[in-house]
Design an enzyme around this catalytic site. Structure first.
Site, PDB file in Angstrom:
ATOM      1  N   GLY A  49      34.934  36.183  33.462  1.00 17.51           N
ATOM      2  CA  GLY A  49      36.391  35.296  33.220  1.00 17.51           C
ATOM      3  C   GLY A  49      37.243  36.698  33.841  1.00 17.51           C
ATOM      4  CD  GLU A  50      41.250  39.037  35.301  1.00 17.40           C
ATOM      5  OE1 GLU A  50      40.850  38.732  36.470  1.00 17.40           O
ATOM      6  OE2 GLU A  50      41.393  40.362  35.114  1.00 17.40           O
ATOM      7  CB  CYS A  81      31.406  39.585  35.434  1.00 19.15           C
ATOM      8  SG  CYS A  81      32.287  39.842  36.878  1.00 19.15           S
ATOM      9  NE  ARG A 110      40.483  44.649  35.608  1.00 18.26           N
ATOM     10  CZ  ARG A 110      41.385  44.107  36.236  1.00 18.26           C
ATOM     11  NH1 ARG A 110      42.266  44.888  36.401  1.00 18.26           N
ATOM     12  NH2 ARG A 110      41.659  42.872  36.440  1.00 18.26           N
ATOM     13  CB  ILE A 138      32.874  36.243  41.097  1.00 18.90           C
ATOM     14  CG1 ILE A 138      32.013  34.874  41.259  1.00 18.90           C
ATOM     15  CG2 ILE A 138      34.242  35.620  41.256  1.00 18.90           C
ATOM     16  CD1 ILE A 138      31.819  33.867  40.486  1.00 18.90           C
ATOM     17  NE  ARG A 139      39.343  38.143  40.987  1.00 17.09           N
ATOM     18  CZ  ARG A 139      40.083  39.046  40.393  1.00 17.09           C
ATOM     19  NH1 ARG A 139      40.516  40.209  40.732  1.00 17.09           N
ATOM     20  NH2 ARG A 139      40.565  38.275  39.393  1.00 17.09           N
ATOM     21  CG  HIS A 179      29.462  35.690  37.185  1.00 18.32           C
ATOM     22  ND1 HIS A 179      30.283  35.073  36.286  1.00 18.32           N
ATOM     23  CD2 HIS A 179      30.204  36.392  37.825  1.00 18.32           C
ATOM     24  CE1 HIS A 179      31.429  35.748  36.003  1.00 18.32           C
ATOM     25  NE2 HIS A 179      31.394  36.397  36.970  1.00 18.32           N
ATOM     26  CD  GLU A 181      27.594  33.346  34.029  1.00 16.07           C
ATOM     27  OE1 GLU A 181      26.755  34.492  34.040  1.00 16.07           O
ATOM     28  OE2 GLU A 181      28.836  33.397  33.915  1.00 16.07           O
TER      29      GLU A 181
HETATM   30  N1  GLN Z   1      37.762  41.013  38.038  1.00 15.55           N
HETATM   31  C1  GLN Z   1      37.403  40.489  36.672  1.00 15.55           C
HETATM   32  C2  GLN Z   1      38.169  41.418  35.841  1.00 15.55           C
HETATM   33  O1  GLN Z   1      38.690  42.540  36.015  1.00 15.55           O
HETATM   34  C3  GLN Z   1      36.011  40.187  36.254  1.00 15.55           C
HETATM   35  C4  GLN Z   1      35.658  38.974  37.243  1.00 15.55           C
HETATM   36  C5  GLN Z   1      34.642  37.842  36.504  1.00 15.55           C
HETATM   37  O2  GLN Z   1      34.494  38.225  35.507  1.00 15.55           O
HETATM   38  N2  GLN Z   1      34.239  37.214  37.491  1.00 15.55           N
HETATM   39  O3  GLN Z   1      38.130  41.056  34.424  1.00 15.55           O
END
Ligand code: GLN
Length: 199
Positions: A49-50, A81, A110, A138-139, A179, A181
């Site tokens: 997530g973030e 992540c 990050r 993803i990022r 990820h 999942e």
């Molecule tokens: N870039 C996100 C963060 O700093 C992590 C990205 C993700 O969980 N897909 O939390």
């Protein structure tokens, strides 16, 4: 422990996907949003997530300390992540004041793979598996430094010359940059459920 109870931190992120995969992998999976719910679980998953949002919400929902205690008690935890970032003792590239739960003796960067490669997929060799794992990034963060007692489970070639660490384990703490999942391959969830059973 026939069917371990596994909570998924349900503040933000890929909660449903983790719950489904854990269920298929032999766990009794349930979302966790309240401090009291942590007492009923054998293990926790911190989803992607973030991380900047997740740590704020964890504070608001008063889950920060209970989660720390869960980890300190040696109960298993899988972070994926943003979840990996939440577990890192030290982060690079966090926002001002960003806190982590800690418990994993690593430095995590990050958004490490940079803007050009915001998201990508790659087959990675995962220490416990015979066949490569198709990993979705993803990022994603990577692990920049490892403390003693942290085992590398997977790396990915950032360019042909540089392998970056994207999965680690320290005791009952497991973290992936990608990820697991988001594919139909549930081997990492099965690996985690086995780890819970044997701990
Ligand atoms: N870039 C996100 C963060 O700093 C992590 C990205 C993700 O969980 N897909 O939390």
């Amino acid at each position: 422990m026939p069917r371990p109870v596994v909570g998924v931190l349900a503040l933000q992120g890929d909660v449903r996907e983790h719950l489904q995969m854990l269920g298929g992998a032999g766990a009794d999976a349930r979302p966790v949003r309240r401090p009291g719910e942590l007492a009923d679980v054998d293990a926790m998953v911190l989803p992607g997530g973030e991380s900047t949002t997740m740590y704020k919400l964890a504070n608001i929902f008063e889950l920060f300390e209970p989660l720390r205690q869960h980890i300190a008690a040696g109960r298993p935890v899988l972070g994926t992540c943003a979840g990996m970032i939440m577990l890192a003792d030290t982060i690079e590239g966090g926002i001002e004041g960003q806190q982590t739960l800690g418990g994993l003796d690593v430095v995590v960067r990050r958004n490490a793979f940079g803007r050009q490669v915001d998201s990508f997929e790659s087959d990675v060799d995962f220490a416990a598996f015979d066949e490569p794992f198709h990993a979705v990034f993803i990022r994603a963060p990577w692990v920049e430094k490892l403390g003693d007692g942290v085992e590398v489970l997977a790396t990915v070639a950032e360019d042909p010359a540089v392998g970056r660490i994207v999965a680690v384990r320290q005791g009952a703490v497991v973290a992936t940059s990608f990820h697991p999942e988001l594919t139909s391959d549930d081997r990492i969830h099965r690996y985690f459920v086995e780890l819970i059973r044997s701990s």
